[in-house]
Design a protein around this motif. Structure first.
Motif, short mmCIF file in Angstrom:
data_model
loop_
_atom_site.label_atom_id
_atom_site.label_comp_id
_atom_site.label_asym_id
_atom_site.label_seq_id
_atom_site.Cartn_x
_atom_site.Cartn_y
_atom_site.Cartn_z
N CYS A 1 27.59 28.69 -2.32
CA CYS A 1 27.11 28.84 -3.70
C CYS A 1 26.71 27.51 -4.33
CB CYS A 1 28.17 29.55 -4.55
SG CYS A 1 29.57 28.50 -4.96
N ARG A 2 27.26 26.42 -3.86
CA ARG A 2 26.98 25.05 -4.33
C ARG A 2 27.47 24.81 -5.74
NH1 ARG A 2 26.54 23.31 0.40
NH2 ARG A 2 25.44 21.42 -0.16
N CYS B 1 30.46 23.82 -6.38
CA CYS B 1 31.52 22.81 -6.34
C CYS B 1 30.98 21.43 -5.99
CB CYS B 1 32.55 23.24 -5.31
SG CYS B 1 31.82 23.32 -3.66
N CYS C 1 32.00 30.86 -4.15
CA CYS C 1 32.14 31.42 -2.81
C CYS C 1 33.46 31.03 -2.16
CB CYS C 1 30.96 31.02 -1.92
SG CYS C 1 30.87 29.27 -1.52
N CYS D 1 34.20 22.23 -1.60
CA CYS D 1 35.03 23.24 -0.94
C CYS D 1 35.04 23.09 0.57
CB CYS D 1 34.57 24.64 -1.34
SG CYS D 1 33.00 25.13 -0.62
N VAL E 1 34.30 26.97 -8.61
CA VAL E 1 33.88 27.55 -7.32
C VAL E 1 33.46 29.01 -7.52
CG1 VAL E 1 35.48 26.13 -5.98
CG2 VAL E 1 36.19 28.40 -6.71
N GLY F 1 30.52 27.02 1.95
CA GLY F 1 29.67 26.10 1.19
C GLY F 1 28.37 26.71 0.73
S1 FES Z 1 32.58 27.01 -3.91
FE1 FES Z 1 30.70 27.79 -3.15
S2 FES Z 1 29.87 26.03 -2.15
FE2 FES Z 1 31.83 25.38 -2.68
#
Ligand code: FES
Ligand SMILES: Cc1cc2nc3c(=O)[nH]c(=O)nc-3n(C[C@H](O)[C@H](O)[C@H](O)COP(=O)(O)O)c2cc1C
Ligand code: SF4
Lengths: 151, 443, 716
Positions: free
Chosen positions: C50-51, C53, C38, C67, C36, C48
């Motif tokens: 940074c994508r 995860c 963000c 997340c 992860v 959600g």
């Molecule tokens: S940790 Fe960033 S989108 Fe899930």
């Protein structure tokens, strides 16, 4: 201005919602969103100036730098582009002597290229001081510029 | 100053009575039966109104074509939640090629308001917001005046209706970004779930519908759901569409026709064919967010199923004809620039990917790219699609990928020619994309 | 709360977790790490963004940000380990993140402890396919004297801005622009100021936000981390102090979920450079007749001290600062009380034992329905972390009130008294008794003492002897312990009456000049020992850097042996003595690294004191409330980077009071009272109660009591 903003805020369940109208009012008053403009909006809505700046900077219609008295916005997205938008934009560049994104030396007109304005069937759409002109051709441009010089 | 051409093929529903002249004042609107359905609806139970919408199979005109009645039925009833229920009308219309909501608001503002009030009754909402794109000044004025008339006529009852003006951000058309913006924040989409029907505006249940969708609502009641469902291309694409025809056609305009006419019919018969005696190269169908169509697909019907079979989308009813004077690489580049400019910047693939797409396309356009860059281009599209927080990323990647796959030869020609083979003759040559006005930094 | 368990399958492993558990945590329960950036649960709901995860969920066509999802019964999750699609998603995200990243790891202070570096190492592509210009920015930008921002390294995870907006709620660090042009910034290039700004340097998962003090100072593998607690305010945040070559290089939070939740204020984080202040006293300093003052050896100093103690003949007075460790205070008390039979002390503000019945972990504030914050000193100045807990409570839906009456009726009530006044917590204890808060779940009361360990110091003083103070007509020797005491005007008054003065002080300029002997003091960062915090929790301090000379415990033990008092120089042994008398025999090791809050047993003590009327302003005036700002005191004064945080010369007024006087924020106003006046800028604070004019102590001048407030140039 602060009272006017607070009045508008009453239309919303939460006063923060009034930030776009508030910024619009402040921009009308100051010509652009100066430091002072942000401070006023922040005061009226109980937000921080940084927050107001952050929100404003997200939206294309808010000016974070000084702009001209008049604003000419030429749609340059594909639908207008397929017909004649580039020629219209170039005509404005010629007539005003500035490139898109800048303001004439006398501070009278700011020229901007913008995204689709939602008038694709009457290209090219030019918003002059936020009011649409439809089917604008390069030939119309000198007239519009003259209007802005004198009006 | 030329006005938009308005046309229709029977039956006109959304624009009924307003083809010749706008129907802006309440008296003329009443003269064509306006606000009668509101009265009828209020005499019905909310559940029954929703049920009629479900039976009509009215689907969303904002882009996703989701069944409207079903969406309304997801909204919990007031006895199940301690919070207010909101109806939010999406009038942010910023998809390149789309101008129908603007025409609807200019021509039949009262029908939109009537639709709002009926829909509010259906979900038992006491507060309606219309989020209108900030650039629509005239439309705002017309709508605000109509609202005052309706309020003056006591039609609002105990419902509050607020017209909220946006400020220039395409992403605010995405429903959750719209809610964020309406809450006074940066218009960045929210992660779903929770869905707006459960946690929308101010974390309360919220129904969000497009202007055209809502304007259909009085007509669904007027005709009755069964009759409505017969119009167009049942079972899924019922009713009419206000198609937005633009680009290199003789008679661009807003044309209301039933779903199911062919693209060819719209372009050639209604639109008078390709202008200046040129030939058609591609069609932007649904909006700039979707794959482009090639001329050999012209007989495809404009309904969700027929388009779907070809991997195309009805979107917001856009048909933009692109003639052979336009360079398709420049077209793809300009579309990509739009999405780069409009990406909200919240999620990584969209923020970074849209910029990368522009960089590669620019290199293709000026001939400095290599064949491998075309592969990277397609790969970047792949790596965006389905991985972003909202579908703006997909909207950037799909048209670009479709241009590369459907017009690979033209892309190659740029590489071989060391630049655009059309030279200065392309109608899109040097098309200037907006400079990011707020950026004091290099990008 | 229902602990309904659900069954989730992750990468073919089954786990049972409470329904609603996040997928990241669920995966961890199955021993699987989902990367992860963000995601940071302490910042509120996941976004959600940074994508990183991305996972595949059975039944969902698209990849999902793990997340943002919670565990549902029967859910089948595939991470990159078992799903090619998820792996492709993860690779895509990492590639996108790296596309514009400068890859300047060798010169980045984050190198070696950077999540981005780690994830790239584990999953990243070996080479880049990006042949174009990266986004470039001017770098690094000082967003404040303490924090540098390198925008090229920023991955726009929005952790920092979410902290600023949703945790500290200062609303100052924000995102500007949209899309690829987005940047992190402050308003109009103003420095990011506030009590908590430094937290963003820990939250940032890359090297974009870094402490300026740490710039090019150390690599993570050269560092030794010492777990200790902060000694700057009564909260006692748990910290990890990073040392290189015997020097403190930085202070970071060491999340104690009941105390600080991993947050640390800027004073605790950045003030450590006072250790190396150029005016630090390193040798004892003795008054030498005719020639003034000069450094002497420790032997010489202890000889002198012994003489002075003996010469005082039972007329020794000890003035304590409240920042001593329990052990240090006890040692001093035992030395003086047993060695010279003197029993007079100037103790820091007391904390009433009656509060013990209402003891709670600070984290309980977040779950309260009503939090009553009483007293007029802003919590953000007196105990900043408590302010964060109150903000969290408000976000969780609690009502935050400022009077007893408004608190009534709720199930979970927390009272907080942030002085002045309040008589050592007696008033808040009485209030708690009236509201019947004893033994009620989630209810409790706090009193914010003025000093970090005032309570521990008082305990220690009392533990050393049962003898009563005498009736001193004259002071033979005044021992001034610590710089806070040295700076106290009352203590200075005593010093003038005393025949001799010994002061323990860290810095020149505080006691040198009026004390006969100055012994070099130490900082809480240099001591072993314990502190008692605002909750009544004993916590353990560890020595990080070595002090320039012997520590207080060491030299006090030496002096004690000269006076035949048995005293160990080692904290655990000293603590054992104190503990036997007042901490139920708890052992030093039991205090541990993450100290638990001792439960209170027994009935709540009834405090039978007459209810004093609240102090009122006379006539039309306002009651002047002076407070000690967070960014003040001898340590802060010695840290140049913190000077911008010191309070403005302003007076805060309630909206009604300001309006009645025609005063707006920014106006110059004159305060007159107690025969003095001062001109300050006005700030209207809608959260301040009426009738009060609030000023930082350092800006109040000599103004006292009831003050008249008027626009400058206008007579009231
Ligand atoms: S940790 Fe960033 S989108 Fe899930
Ligand atoms: C990037 C993006 C932009 C959108 N813009 C609009 C818009 O301008 N108008 C609109 O009605 N829907 C827009 N949508 C679709 C909305 O998210 C939503 O689906 C729609 O408003 C629902 O209304 P409907 O069900 O009546 O179509 C957009 C979606 C995305 C992803
Ligand atoms: S500066 Fe760091 S914490 Fe802030 S958005 Fe950038 S990467 Fe995230």
């Amino acid at each position: 201005m602060i009272d006017e903003i607070r009045e508008i805020a009453k239309q919303y369940p939460e006063s923060k919602s009034a930030i776009l109208p508030a910024l619009r009012i402040a921009q009308e008053q100051y010509g652009w969103l100066s430091r002072e403009a942000f401070e006023q909006v922040a005061e009226a809505l109980d937000l921080t100036p940084a927050y107001c700046m952050s929100v404003a900077s997200f939206y294309d219609m808010f000016q974070l730098e000084p702009v001209g008295t008049h604003m000419v916005e030429v749609c340059t997205n594909v639908c207008c582009g397929l017909v004649n938008a580039q020629a219209v934009l170039e005509a404005f560049e010629r007539e005003l002597g500035v490139s898109p994104g800048s303001t004439t030396a006398d501070g009278n007109v700011t020229l901007r290229a913008v995204e689709c304005l939602g008038g694709c069937s009457t290209p090219t759409i030019v918003a002059v001081d936020r009011r649409y002109r439809q089917s604008v051709t390069p030939e119309d441009v000198p007239g519009i510029v003259a209007e802005l010089k004198h009006g | 100053m030329a006005e938009t051409t308005i046309g229709f093929e029977p039956p006109a529903l959304v624009l009924a009575g307003a083809i010749e002249h706008p129907l802006t004042d309440i008296t003329s609107y009443r003269a064509v039966g306006g606000y009668a359905q509101l009265e009828r609806a209020r005499a019905m139970s909310p559940h029954d109104v929703t049920d009629q919408l479900i039976q009509s199979n009215l689907r969303g005109r904002g882009g996703a074509f989701f069944p409207t009645g079903r969406k309304a039925s997801f909204i919990p009833t007031p006895d199940k939640v301690a919070k207010p229920i909101y109806l939010t009308v999406n009038a942010d219309e910023s998809e390149p090629g789309t101008f129908k909501d603007r025409e609807i608001m200019r021509r039949v503002p009262h029908r939109l308001i009537e639709g709002c009030l009926i829909a509010a009754h259906a979900i038992q909402s006491k507060h309606v917001f219309i989020y209108i794109r900030g650039e629509y000044s005239t439309e705002y004025d017309v709508l605000a005046a109509a609202l005052e008339e309706a309020r003056g006529a006591g039609l609002l009852g105990d419902v509050e209706l607020t017209i909220h003006r946006g400020a220039g951000a395409y992403i605010c058309g995405e429903e959750t970004a719209l809610l964020e913006s309406l809450e006074g924040k940066r218009g960045q989409p929210r992660s779903k779930p929770p869905f707006p029907a459960i946690q929308g505006l101010y974390a309360s249940p919220t129904l969000i519908n497009n202007v055209e969708t809502i304007t259909n609502v009085p007509k669904v009641l007027e005709l009755g759901p069964q009759e409505y469902a017969q119009i167009g291309a049942p079972p899924d694409s019922t009713g009419t569409r206000v198609f937005c025809l633009s680009g290199n056609v003789v008679r661009p305009g807003a044309y209301e026709t039933p779903h199911g006419i062919t693209v060819r019919h719209l372009i050639e018969d209604i639109g008078g064919g390709i202008a200046n005696g040129r030939t058609l190269k591609a069609v932007m169908v649904g909006g700039s967010s979707f794959p482009v169509m090639t001329p050999d697909e012209l007989d495809t019907k404009l309904d969700a199923d027929s388009l779907g079979e070809r991997g195309l989308f009805i979107g917001s009813g856009v048909i933009t004809a692109i003639d052979d004077q336009a360079c398709i690489v420049q077209f793809a580049l300009r579309v990509a620039q739009f999405y780069m400019h409009e990406s909200c910047g919240k999620c990584t693939p969209c923020r970074v990917g849209t910029r990368w797409l522009v960089q590669i396309l620019r290199a293709v356009e000026d001939g400095s790219a290599s064949e491998n860059d075309l592969e990277v281009l397609l790969d970047v599209c792949d790596r965006i699609i389905g991985k972003c927080l909202c579908v703006l990323g997909d909207s950037a990647a799909m048209p670009v990928a479709s241009c590369v796959t459907k017009f690979r030869d033209e892309f190659r020609a740029h590489l071989e020619h060391g630049g655009c083979p059309f030279g200065e003759d392309s109608s899109l040559a040097h098309l200037f994309a907006p400079v990011d006005q707020h950026a004091q930094v290099t990008a | 709360m229902s602990a309904e368990l659900v069954r989730v399958t992750i990468d073919e492993k089954e786990v049972h977790v409470a329904k609603g558990t996040g997928i990241i945590e669920t995966a961890l329960a199955a021993g699987i790490e989902i990367p992860v950036f963000c995601y940071e649960p302490r910042l509120g709901a996941p976004i959600g963004a940074c994508r990183m995860c991305l996972v595949e969920i059975e039944g969902m066509p698209k990849l999902q940000a793990g997340c943002t999802l919670t565990a549902q019964d029967g859910m089948v999750v595939r991470t990159a380990r078992t799903s090619a699609k998820a792996a492709e998603g993860q690779n895509a995200t990492l590639e996108f993140i790296l596309v514009n990243h400068p890859l300047d790891c060798p010169v980045c202070d984050k190198g070696g402890e950077c999540p981005l570096q780690d994830l790239t190492f584990r999953y990243g592509p070996g080479k880049t396919r990006m042949n174009f210009e990266k986004t470039t920015f001017e770098k690094p930008i000082p967003i404040s004297p303490t924090i540098a921002l390198d925008r090229e390294r920023c991955i726009l995870c929005y952790r920092c801005t979410r902290f600023s907006e949703d945790v500290s709620e200062d609303g100052q660090l924000v995102a500007r622009n949209r899309g690829a042009m987005s940047i992190i910034t402050t308003f109009d290039d103003e420095p990011y100021s506030g009590a908590f700004t430094g937290n963003v340097t820990e939250l940032c998962p890359v090297g974009a936000l870094l402490p300026t003090q740490y710039r090019f100072e150390a690599r993570p593998w050269e560092i030794q981390s010492v777990p200790t607690v902060c000694g700057m305010c009564p909260v006692g945040c748990n910290t990890s102090v990073d040392m290189r070559e015997g020097k403190v290089k930085r202070v970071r939070s060491r999340n104690h979920h009941e105390i600080d939740e991993g947050w640390l204020c800027d004073k605790g984080r950045f003030a450590f450079t006072h250790l190396r202040s150029s005016d630090r006293i390193v040798d004892p300093i003795k008054r030498v007749r005719l020639r003034g003052f000069e450094p002497v050896s420790w032997d010489d100093a202890l000889d002198t001290a012994e003489q002075l103690l003996r010469a005082a003949h039972g007329r020794v007075v000890v003035a304590l600062s409240g920042s001593e460790t329990v052990e240090q205070a006890y040692a001093l008390a035992k030395l003086v009380r047993h060695g010279t039979d003197s029993h007079d002390a100037v103790l820091p503000e007391e904390v009433s034992g009656a509060l013990d019945a209402y003891r709670l972990p600070l984290s309980a504030i977040a779950d309260a329905q009503v939090v009553a914050v009483l007293g007029d000193v802003p919590l953000s100045e007196s105990a900043p972390i408590v302010d964060l807990w109150v903000r969290k409570a408000r976000r969780n839906g609690a009502r935050i009130v400022t009077s007893e009456d408004e608190a009534k009726g709720a199930d979970r009530i927390v009272l907080i008294w942030s002085g002045p006044g309040g008589r050592a917590g007696v008033r808040v204890a009485q209030l708690a008794e009236r509201l019947g808060l004893a033994d009620k779940d989630g209810c409790g009361a706090f009193f914010v003492p003025a000093t970090p360990n005032g309570r521990g110091v008082a305990d220690a003083w009392a533990a050393a002897s049962d003898s009563e103070p005498g009736d001193l007509v004259s002071i033979g020797l005044l021992i001034v312990s610590g710089d806070e005491a040295a700076g106290d005007p009352n203590v200075r008054g005593l010093a003038e009456r005393a025949e001799a003065v010994i002061a323990v002080s860290m810095f020149h300029g505080l006691a040198v000049g009026w004390a006969d002997l100055v012994l070099p003091g130490t900082s809480y960062l240099e001591r072993e020992g314990t502190y008692v915090n605002i909750e009544g929790r004993l916590q353990r301090l560890r020595r990080t850097a070595a002090p320039p000379g012997p520590s207080e415990l060491e030299w006090i033990a030496q002096l004690a042996s000269r006076l035949d008092v048995a005293l160990s120089p080692h904290a655990p042994a000293v603590f054992a003595e104190v503990s036997e008398r007042c901490y139920g025999g708890l052992s030093y090791s039991e205090v541990g690294e993450r100290a638990a809050l001792r439960a209170y047993e027994g009935a709540p003590a009834h405090v039978d004191e007459p209810a004093l009327p609240e102090p009122q302003a006379k006539g039309d005036g306002l009651r002047l409330v002076c407070y000690k700002p967070l960014f003040s005191g001898p340590a802060v004064e010695r840290v140049p980077e913190l000077q911008f945080q010191r309070p403005q010369a302003e007076v805060e007024l309630a909206r009604a009071d300001a309006e009645r006087r025609g005063i707006k924020t920014g106006d110059e106003v004159t305060l007159t009272g107690g025969g003095a006046s001062v001109t300050l800028r006005a700030r209207v604070n809608k959260n301040l109660r009426a009738g009060v004019a609030r000023v930082a102590r350092e800006h109040a001048g000599d103004v006292l009591g009831t003050v008249d407030v008027a626009r400058a140039g206008v007579t009231a």
